[in-house]
Write an enzyme that holds these catalytic residues in place. Structure first.
Site: not given
Ligand SMILES: *Cc1c(COP(=O)(O)O)cnc(C)c1O
Length: 468
Positions: A112
């Site tokens: 993120k």
């Molecule tokens: C947010 C997250 C996801 C999921 O990602 P999306 O974009 O919501 O599909 C997967 N793995 C981790 C470690 C995350 O923080």
């Protein structure tokens, strides 16, 4: 570049409005009016150039007419300067024509950061230009709060308040939020559950007077700019010489469908992509959709991969929009019926179109642990539970073994130490720059589960005048 709503009844907006708005007024999500097309040479990026140069090439059509190139490049460079790997998103061999794309070298050890580091700076840049400020308020069950905080820390035009349920987030997660030493960062521990925190945030947004007074804003996963920033690493990975110019299969551990949708966007821009494999845990609404063509809500179960414990993947509406031939009114009717009945049948033709590119695969917790153990035995690497789901899903659903498999590693193993230790017997160490996390001083306010208390605290801390 202008953006239109997936529900077809909100005004088309330029990039800066879409950035600050989030959800469209008709309840839809903003998407580009048309997918910008890149020639193969653009997708290769300037010869020998690094991540920042490629990021500018990939993203510039999306901000055209809104940001000048030099300013945008500076924001990009600052965003990725804090990553602790010179490649930013290194590609590591897994053997057997497969690679791991490590997306966890940012400040909070999860993918993120790729989007939020840039979005925080874009907010600040656009707000400063307008002479405006915002108050960002959000709730976290532990995993997303720190990425938002790191994105907004020290930004001039932003105050950020993050609510977490007191005593109900892991110590690493709490410390990643509460040890950030920045005057505009405010952590609040609520005496209550995560649902209480979410309800408080909703109530703050529903208080129209407070919402206007504080200029409340959110940086949630439906923000278009987050998707935009994630397109870059698909292009980055696909052009790596190791893949020999062959179109890769990307495997993506998926929650809200934001990350994998960025892979779809890269393909729409012209990037050769053989397939997109969506990994699910027991919360498998997407895997069931790709199996049956029916999107059906189910109860949420807690798993070892909590960032994928979701009921309805919010960004999926962006894919549906294209599957419905960008017919906003038709999709709007379908989504209304989905909200009412908890299920949506898209029909055979749309289902077939989706499956031409996507496949889904689910793993329960036992299979996730088994995969973590296998990867460790095969390669000596520790992977976090989310990344393990991506790897196993990719291996299970790669239709053509000649196609290189790129599995996205979405979190550093030290972010989920208990699950990694339970699977492999080894407790992963935090990277050096976070090694003193447990010695750092924490700052947070404990508040009761009461709207007035939270509102008054935000007013006081953000220096608002308060209701007369
Ligand atoms: C947010 C997250 C996801 C999921 O990602 P999306 O974009 O919501 O599909 C997967 N793995 C981790 C470690 C995350 O923080």
């Amino acid at each position: 570049m202008r953006y239109i709503s997936t529900r077809g009844a909100a005004p088309a907006l330029p990039f800066d409005e879409v950035l600050l708005t989030g959800l469209a007024l008709d309840g839809g999500l903003y998407v580009p009016e048309a997918w910008p097309q890149m020639a193969p040479d653009d997708l290769a990026g300037p010869a020998g150039a690094g991540y920042g140069a490629l990021a500018l090439e990939v993203m510039k059509p999306y901000v055209a007419g809104c940001l000048d190139e030099a300013a945008f490049r500076a924001l990009i460079d600052e965003s990725y300067a804090g990553f602790d790997n010179p490649e930013v998103a290194p590609l590591v061999p897994l053997g057997d024509n497969a690679w791991l794309l490590e997306l966890f070298h940012g400040p909070t050890l999860a993918f993120k950061d790729f989007a939020l580091q840039l979005v925080g700076r874009l907010f600040d840049h656009v707000l400063a230009r307008r002479g405006e400020r915002v108050t960002i308020v959000g709730a976290t069950s532990g995993d997303t709060g720190s990425a938002a905080i790191e994105a907004c820390r020290d930004r001039e035009a932003i105050e950020i308040f993050i609510l977490h349920p007191k005593g109900r987030v892991s110590e690493v997660q709490r410390r990643q939020m509460t040890t950030v030493d920045a005057a505009n960062v405010h952590n609040i521990a609520i005496d209550g559950t995560f649902d209480d925190c979410q309800d408080l945030v909703k109530a703050l947004f529903n208080d129209r007077r407070f919402r206007a007074e504080a200029r409340l804003a959110a940086v949630n996963s439906i923000n278009w700019a987050r998707i935009m920033a994630q397109i870059v690493y698909y292009v980055w990975a696909a052009r790596r010489p190791e893949l020999g110019g062959r179109a890769p299969v990307f495997a993506v551990p998926t929650g809200n469908f934001g990350n994998v949708f960025a892979g779809y966007a890269a393909r729409r821009m012209g990037l050769p992509v053989a397939a997109l494999v969506v990994g699910s845990n027991r919360n498998d609404i997407l895997t069931r959709f790709f199996e049956t063509g029916r999107l059906e809500v189910a109860e949420v179960h807690p798993t070892l991969s909590p960032s994928m414990d979701i009921q309805v993947p919010s960004n999926f509406e962006r894919l549906l929009f294209d599957l419905y031939d960008r017919d906003g009114p038709a999709l709007s009717a379908a989504m209304t019926s989905f909200r009412e009945t908890g299920a949506l049948e898209v029909g055979a033709a749309r289902h077939r179109a989706a499956c031409a590119l996507f496949a889904g695969h689910r793993l329960d917790d036992a299979a996730t642990k088994r995969t973590m153990r296998e990867i460790h035995a095969e390669t000596g690497m520790l992977v976090d539970p989310h990344s393990a789901i991506g790897i196993a899903a990719g291996r299970a659903r790669r239709r053509d073994p000649e196609a290189p498999l790129v599995a996205l590693a979405t979190a550093h193993p030290a972010k989920f130490p208990d699950a990694v230790e339970a699977a492999t017997g080894i407790r992963p160490a935090l990277p050096a720059r976070l090694a003193d996390l447990y010695e750092r001083e924490e700052r947070y306010e404990v508040l009761p589960n009461a709207l007035a208390a939270v509102r008054d605290h935000i007013r006081a801390e953000a220096g608002l005048r308060g209701a007369a």
